[in-house]
Design an enzyme around this catalytic site. Structure first.
Site, PDB file in Angstrom:
ATOM      1  N   GLY A   8      16.282  10.351 -46.558  1.00  0.00           N
ATOM      2  CA  GLY A   8      15.754  11.705 -46.669  1.00  0.00           C
ATOM      3  C   GLY A   8      15.248  12.149 -45.313  1.00  0.00           C
ATOM      4  O   GLY A   8      14.835  11.323 -44.501  1.00  0.00           O
ATOM      5  N   GLN A  27      11.037  16.926 -38.840  1.00  0.00           N
ATOM      6  CA  GLN A  27      11.169  15.572 -38.272  1.00  0.00           C
ATOM      7  C   GLN A  27      12.173  15.533 -37.125  1.00  0.00           C
ATOM      8  O   GLN A  27      12.229  14.552 -36.380  1.00  0.00           O
ATOM      9  CB  GLN A  27      11.594  14.578 -39.352  1.00  0.00           C
ATOM     10  CG  GLN A  27      10.490  14.265 -40.358  1.00  0.00           C
ATOM     11  CD  GLN A  27      10.956  13.208 -41.341  1.00  0.00           C
ATOM     12  OE1 GLN A  27      11.682  13.499 -42.265  1.00  0.00           O
ATOM     13  NE2 GLN A  27      10.545  11.975 -41.116  1.00  0.00           N
ATOM     14  N   HIS A  38       8.106  13.301 -51.083  1.00  0.00           N
ATOM     15  CA  HIS A  38       7.827  12.794 -49.733  1.00  0.00           C
ATOM     16  C   HIS A  38       8.230  13.846 -48.680  1.00  0.00           C
ATOM     17  O   HIS A  38       7.466  14.136 -47.751  1.00  0.00           O
ATOM     18  CB  HIS A  38       8.589  11.487 -49.520  1.00  0.00           C
ATOM     19  CG  HIS A  38       8.429  10.870 -48.168  1.00  0.00           C
ATOM     20  ND1 HIS A  38       7.731   9.705 -47.956  1.00  0.00           N
ATOM     21  CD2 HIS A  38       8.871  11.268 -46.936  1.00  0.00           C
ATOM     22  CE1 HIS A  38       7.742   9.415 -46.657  1.00  0.00           C
ATOM     23  NE2 HIS A  38       8.444  10.338 -46.020  1.00  0.00           N
ATOM     24  N   GLU A  39       9.423  14.428 -48.841  1.00  0.00           N
ATOM     25  CA  GLU A  39       9.918  15.394 -47.841  1.00  0.00           C
ATOM     26  C   GLU A  39       9.128  16.708 -47.888  1.00  0.00           C
ATOM     27  O   GLU A  39       8.872  17.315 -46.846  1.00  0.00           O
ATOM     28  CB  GLU A  39      11.416  15.668 -48.043  1.00  0.00           C
ATOM     29  CG  GLU A  39      12.335  14.456 -47.957  1.00  0.00           C
ATOM     30  CD  GLU A  39      12.087  13.558 -46.754  1.00  0.00           C
ATOM     31  OE1 GLU A  39      11.623  14.039 -45.711  1.00  0.00           O
ATOM     32  OE2 GLU A  39      12.364  12.342 -46.867  1.00  0.00           O
ATOM     33  N   CYS A  70       8.881   5.657 -43.881  1.00  0.00           N
ATOM     34  CA  CYS A  70       9.063   6.991 -43.321  1.00  0.00           C
ATOM     35  C   CYS A  70       9.693   6.890 -41.931  1.00  0.00           C
ATOM     36  O   CYS A  70       9.253   6.079 -41.110  1.00  0.00           O
ATOM     37  CB  CYS A  70       7.708   7.684 -43.229  1.00  0.00           C
ATOM     38  SG  CYS A  70       7.795   9.329 -42.542  1.00  0.00           S
ATOM     39  N   LEU A  71      10.704   7.710 -41.670  1.00  0.00           N
ATOM     40  CA  LEU A  71      11.374   7.683 -40.353  1.00  0.00           C
ATOM     41  C   LEU A  71      10.418   8.050 -39.221  1.00  0.00           C
ATOM     42  O   LEU A  71      10.627   7.642 -38.079  1.00  0.00           O
ATOM     43  CB  LEU A  71      12.564   8.660 -40.343  1.00  0.00           C
ATOM     44  CG  LEU A  71      13.778   8.288 -41.208  1.00  0.00           C
ATOM     45  CD1 LEU A  71      14.799   9.408 -41.178  1.00  0.00           C
ATOM     46  CD2 LEU A  71      14.405   6.983 -40.717  1.00  0.00           C
ATOM     47  N   HIS A  77       6.170  16.374 -45.822  1.00  0.00           N
ATOM     48  CA  HIS A  77       6.470  16.576 -44.396  1.00  0.00           C
ATOM     49  C   HIS A  77       6.439  18.060 -44.025  1.00  0.00           C
ATOM     50  O   HIS A  77       5.858  18.447 -43.012  1.00  0.00           O
ATOM     51  CB  HIS A  77       7.852  16.022 -44.039  1.00  0.00           C
ATOM     52  CG  HIS A  77       7.856  14.566 -43.702  1.00  0.00           C
ATOM     53  ND1 HIS A  77       7.044  14.028 -42.720  1.00  0.00           N
ATOM     54  CD2 HIS A  77       8.568  13.528 -44.203  1.00  0.00           C
ATOM     55  CE1 HIS A  77       7.267  12.725 -42.661  1.00  0.00           C
ATOM     56  NE2 HIS A  77       8.176  12.393 -43.545  1.00  0.00           N
TER      57      HIS A  77
HETATM   58 NI    NI Z   1       9.028  10.556 -43.998  1.00  0.00          NI
END
Ligand code: NI
Length: 183
Positions: free
Chosen positions: A45, A50, A135-136, A93-94, A139
């Site tokens: 995702g 991001q 989650h997204e 998380c990235l 962000h």
């Molecule tokens: Ni994340």
């Protein structure tokens, strides 16, 4: 198409609330870049901020767990209802490499969103997809998983968070230097 750098914790871009999408002209190019960047980073995702894009867009691909599932694109999304029943699930998380936290979230949500064809949808989501969506959306609102745990949990990752902050600060410093040379 191009692979964009994933922005890490500590960059203020990730603390801002993303702007709604009004113009859909270039949306497919942006989404293609987002998918390419997400796959390059082995993510399932990705939210637009991001990769430094201030637009209310996120993408998800969980086809590794469910081959029948297709890629997902959510624009101008909003959770309009959620189930009272919650569950704990470990999230990575990235933008927070090396950190994984048990996060409590509603099991089911109802999401209103647009697709790139501008059409509005309203659907119920649960399981990994419902989890990834929440989650997204966090962000896009400037919220990280580290904000969703107790101080006691967060403190375990104090050193990692500090080094990510420093790394982001150093990267931003470099950009300013380059701009200086161009003058
Ligand atoms: Ni994340």
């Amino acid at each position: 198409m191009s692979v964009l750098d994933i922005i890490h914790y500590g960059n203020p871009v990730l603390r801002k609330v993303c702007k709604p999408v009004n113009k859909f002209d270039n949306i497919n190019n942006i989404i293609n870049d987002m998918f390419e960047s997400m796959y390059e980073a082995d993510g399932i995702g990705l939210a637009a901020n991001q990769v430094g894009i201030d637009m209310h867009i996120f993408i998800i691909d969980i086809s590794h767990t469910d081959e029948t599932d297709d890629t997902h694109i959510f624009i101008n999304s909003k959770i309009i209802a959620f189930e009272n029943e919650k569950e704990i699930f470990q999230e990575g998380c990235l933008s927070l490499p090396g950190i994984a936290l048990d996060i409590l979230r509603p099991k089911k949500i109802i999401l209103k969103y647009q697709t790139p064809d501008k059409i509005w949808h309203e659907n119920k989501f649960e399981g990994l997809l419902g989890r990834a969506i929440q989650h997204e959306i966090d962000h896009l609102n400037g919220v990280f998983i580290v904000d969703r745990v107790t101080e006691l949990e967060r403190i375990k990752y104090k050193a990692e968070l500090k080094s990510l902050e420093k790394e982001s600060k150093d990267k931003m410093g470099k950009v300013t230097e380059k701009k200086g040379f161009l003058l």
